[in-house]
Motif scaffolding. Structure first.
Motif, PDB file in Angstrom:
ATOM      1  N   LEU A 210     -49.297  12.975  81.903  1.00  0.00           N
ATOM      2  CA  LEU A 210     -48.668  12.461  80.690  1.00  0.00           C
ATOM      3  C   LEU A 210     -49.712  12.026  79.667  1.00  0.00           C
ATOM      4  N   ARG A 211     -50.821  11.511  80.141  1.00  0.00           N
ATOM      5  CA  ARG A 211     -51.885  11.134  79.206  1.00  0.00           C
ATOM      6  C   ARG A 211     -52.402  12.364  78.466  1.00  0.00           C
ATOM      7  N   ARG A 212     -52.459  13.500  79.165  1.00  0.00           N
ATOM      8  CA  ARG A 212     -52.897  14.734  78.500  1.00  0.00           C
ATOM      9  C   ARG A 212     -51.894  15.142  77.422  1.00  0.00           C
ATOM     10  N   VAL A 213     -50.608  14.956  77.713  1.00  0.00           N
ATOM     11  CA  VAL A 213     -49.588  15.268  76.711  1.00  0.00           C
ATOM     12  C   VAL A 213     -49.742  14.350  75.498  1.00  0.00           C
ATOM     13  N   GLN A 214     -50.040  13.062  75.744  1.00  0.00           N
ATOM     14  CA  GLN A 214     -50.242  12.141  74.623  1.00  0.00           C
ATOM     15  C   GLN A 214     -51.443  12.558  73.782  1.00  0.00           C
ATOM     16  N   ARG A 215     -52.497  13.010  74.419  1.00  0.00           N
ATOM     17  CA  ARG A 215     -53.663  13.479  73.661  1.00  0.00           C
ATOM     18  C   ARG A 215     -53.308  14.705  72.831  1.00  0.00           C
ATOM     19  N   TYR A 216     -52.441  15.565  73.399  1.00  0.00           N
ATOM     20  CA  TYR A 216     -51.981  16.743  72.638  1.00  0.00           C
ATOM     21  C   TYR A 216     -51.218  16.291  71.386  1.00  0.00           C
ATOM     22  N   ILE A 217     -50.341  15.307  71.540  1.00  0.00           N
ATOM     23  CA  ILE A 217     -49.572  14.801  70.393  1.00  0.00           C
ATOM     24  C   ILE A 217     -50.511  14.166  69.368  1.00  0.00           C
ATOM     25  N   ASP A 218     -51.486  13.407  69.844  1.00  0.00           N
ATOM     26  CA  ASP A 218     -52.434  12.762  68.929  1.00  0.00           C
ATOM     27  C   ASP A 218     -53.227  13.786  68.126  1.00  0.00           C
ATOM     28  N   THR A 219     -53.488  14.941  68.748  1.00  0.00           N
ATOM     29  CA  THR A 219     -54.309  15.967  68.096  1.00  0.00           C
ATOM     30  C   THR A 219     -53.484  16.896  67.218  1.00  0.00           C
ATOM     31  N   HIS A 220     -52.304  17.307  67.723  1.00  0.00           N
ATOM     32  CA  HIS A 220     -51.537  18.361  67.061  1.00  0.00           C
ATOM     33  C   HIS A 220     -50.289  17.860  66.341  1.00  0.00           C
ATOM     34  N   GLY A 221     -49.942  16.601  66.528  1.00  0.00           N
ATOM     35  CA  GLY A 221     -48.743  16.092  65.896  1.00  0.00           C
ATOM     36  C   GLY A 221     -47.558  16.102  66.845  1.00  0.00           C
ATOM     37  N   PRO A 222     -46.354  15.752  66.353  1.00  0.00           N
ATOM     38  CA  PRO A 222     -45.168  15.631  67.204  1.00  0.00           C
ATOM     39  C   PRO A 222     -44.919  16.883  68.040  1.00  0.00           C
ATOM     40  N   LEU A 223     -44.407  16.630  69.246  1.00  0.00           N
ATOM     41  CA  LEU A 223     -44.151  17.691  70.219  1.00  0.00           C
ATOM     42  C   LEU A 223     -42.669  18.040  70.213  1.00  0.00           C
ATOM     43  N   GLU A 224     -42.350  19.313  70.085  1.00  0.00           N
ATOM     44  CA  GLU A 224     -40.965  19.775  70.111  1.00  0.00           C
ATOM     45  C   GLU A 224     -40.668  20.472  71.440  1.00  0.00           C
ATOM     46  N   ILE A 225     -39.622  20.018  72.105  1.00  0.00           N
ATOM     47  CA  ILE A 225     -39.149  20.637  73.339  1.00  0.00           C
ATOM     48  C   ILE A 225     -37.779  21.241  73.052  1.00  0.00           C
ATOM     49  N   ARG A 226     -37.660  22.527  73.302  1.00  0.00           N
ATOM     50  CA  ARG A 226     -36.398  23.237  73.058  1.00  0.00           C
ATOM     51  C   ARG A 226     -35.747  23.563  74.405  1.00  0.00           C
ATOM     52  N   ARG A 227     -34.470  23.206  74.533  1.00  0.00           N
ATOM     53  CA  ARG A 227     -33.706  23.542  75.735  1.00  0.00           C
ATOM     54  C   ARG A 227     -32.559  24.469  75.343  1.00  0.00           C
ATOM     55  N   HIS A 228     -32.421  25.548  76.079  1.00  0.00           N
ATOM     56  CA  HIS A 228     -31.364  26.517  75.796  1.00  0.00           C
ATOM     57  C   HIS A 228     -30.070  26.100  76.503  1.00  0.00           C
ATOM     58  N   HIS A 229     -28.978  26.238  75.780  1.00  0.00           N
ATOM     59  CA  HIS A 229     -27.657  25.865  76.285  1.00  0.00           C
ATOM     60  C   HIS A 229     -26.677  27.023  76.099  1.00  0.00           C
ATOM     61  N   PHE A 230     -25.571  26.932  76.832  1.00  0.00           N
ATOM     62  CA  PHE A 230     -24.423  27.775  76.520  1.00  0.00           C
ATOM     63  C   PHE A 230     -23.158  27.003  76.840  1.00  0.00           C
ATOM     64  N   TRP A 231     -22.068  27.468  76.286  1.00  0.00           N
ATOM     65  CA  TRP A 231     -20.773  26.883  76.596  1.00  0.00           C
ATOM     66  C   TRP A 231     -19.777  28.002  76.781  1.00  0.00           C
ATOM     67  N   LEU A 232     -18.700  27.699  77.487  1.00  0.00           N
ATOM     68  CA  LEU A 232     -17.625  28.673  77.628  1.00  0.00           C
ATOM     69  C   LEU A 232     -16.296  27.956  77.782  1.00  0.00           C
ATOM     70  N   ARG A 233     -15.271  28.635  77.357  1.00  0.00           N
ATOM     71  CA  ARG A 233     -13.891  28.180  77.558  1.00  0.00           C
ATOM     72  C   ARG A 233     -13.159  29.262  78.319  1.00  0.00           C
ATOM     73  N   ALA A 234     -12.511  28.874  79.405  1.00  0.00           N
ATOM     74  CA  ALA A 234     -11.823  29.840  80.247  1.00  0.00           C
ATOM     75  C   ALA A 234     -10.433  29.309  80.597  1.00  0.00           C
ATOM     76  N   ILE A 235      -9.576  30.204  81.017  1.00  0.00           N
ATOM     77  CA  ILE A 235      -8.245  29.808  81.477  1.00  0.00           C
ATOM     78  C   ILE A 235      -8.040  30.344  82.894  1.00  0.00           C
ATOM     79  N   ARG A 236      -7.219  29.612  83.634  1.00  0.00           N
ATOM     80  CA  ARG A 236      -6.863  30.094  84.974  1.00  0.00           C
ATOM     81  C   ARG A 236      -5.869  31.228  84.832  1.00  0.00           C
ATOM     82  N   ARG A 237      -6.188  32.334  85.458  1.00  0.00           N
ATOM     83  CA  ARG A 237      -5.283  33.481  85.383  1.00  0.00           C
ATOM     84  C   ARG A 237      -3.955  33.162  86.051  1.00  0.00           C
ATOM     85  N   THR A 238      -2.933  33.758  85.529  1.00  0.00           N
ATOM     86  CA  THR A 238      -1.577  33.502  86.053  1.00  0.00           C
ATOM     87  C   THR A 238      -1.121  34.562  87.039  1.00  0.00           C
ATOM     88  N   ASP A 239      -1.953  35.622  87.226  1.00  0.00           N
ATOM     89  CA  ASP A 239      -1.545  36.677  88.170  1.00  0.00           C
ATOM     90  C   ASP A 239      -1.927  36.294  89.581  1.00  0.00           C
TER      91      ASP A 239
END
Length: 239
Positions: A210-239
């Protein structure tokens, strides 16, 4: 720390799922009940029956204390294996409810068994979930840890698995959230609260990374972490 959510409104998705004909709703993987409590508090109409299910034992009493004043029953359930690890012989994630018990099942960031969701939904009932997709190894690289192989947990996988479990996906989307760290302290807190984000890494026992990450932030500026998401809507089949 500043967070930008994915490009959809999860609350609006659940509002649409819990329409005027919805009498019973199950929040699967409620955690400490934080999201469900906020959602119920903001509703203009009450639901006759809401049940919250949680598999991690320390969360169950927390959710119970938070949700009991709102009339929500909290149930300790068996946790499901990660969706990509489930197979025909797997019996995890069984839900202690009778078949066709709920008009809607909602799930935010928790694994689930599609066939169990379908079983407890009434025919034509709605399932909505938002999921964090397989990671891209960003945190591992920042912490100078081995990057795990790319995972299979994607929208395509979830749609196919839902179909095999008796659900028909009718709507879905993909996107990402972005968290900006101006210093490493919130990242350290996150890694303590969500240890499965980087399995095997303990920021208390190994703070040098974590200290290495802090040094990275101190040198390069704010750190952006991107997380990929998805969502879905489904229905229970009636057959």
């Amino acid at each position: 720390m500043v967070s930008t959510p994915p490009p959809w409104d999860y609350r609006a998705l659940i509002d649409a799922a819990a329409g005027p004909d919805t009498a019973t709703l199950l929040d699967l993987g409620t955690g400490g009940g934080e999201w469900l409590a906020g959602w119920l508090d903001g509703r203009t109409t009450a639901l006759p029956r809401v049940v919250a299910a949680e598999s991690w034992p320390p969360n169950v009493p927390v959710a119970g204390r938070r949700l009991a004043p709102l009339g929500v029953t909290v149930v300790h359930t068996d946790g499901a294996l990660d969706n990509v690890d489930q197979g025909p012989a797997d019996r995890s994630g069984r839900l202690p409810f009778r078949g066709a018990s709920f008009d809607a099942v909602v799930n935010r960031h928790s694994s689930y068994r599609p066939e169990e969701v379908a079983r407890v939904l009434r025919p034509g009932g709605t399932f909505v979930t938002q999921q964090v997709a397989a990671g891209d190894g960003t945190l591992h690289r920042l912490l100078d840890l081995p990057v795990p192989p790319a995972g299979d947990w994607t929208l395509r996988y979830a749609v196919n698995q839902a179909a095999e479990g008796g659900l028909t996906v009718v709507d879905a989307g993909v996107g990402a959230d972005v968290t900006t760290y101006h210093d490493v302290a919130p990242l350290a807190w996150y890694l303590r609260q969500v240890p499965w984000a980087v399995p095997g890494y303990d920021p208390v026992r190994d703070p040098d990374r974590l200290r290495r990450v802090q040094r990275y932030i101190d040198t390069h500026g704010p750190l952006e972490i991107r997380r990929h998401h998805f969502w879905l809507r489904a229905i229970r089949r009636t057959d």
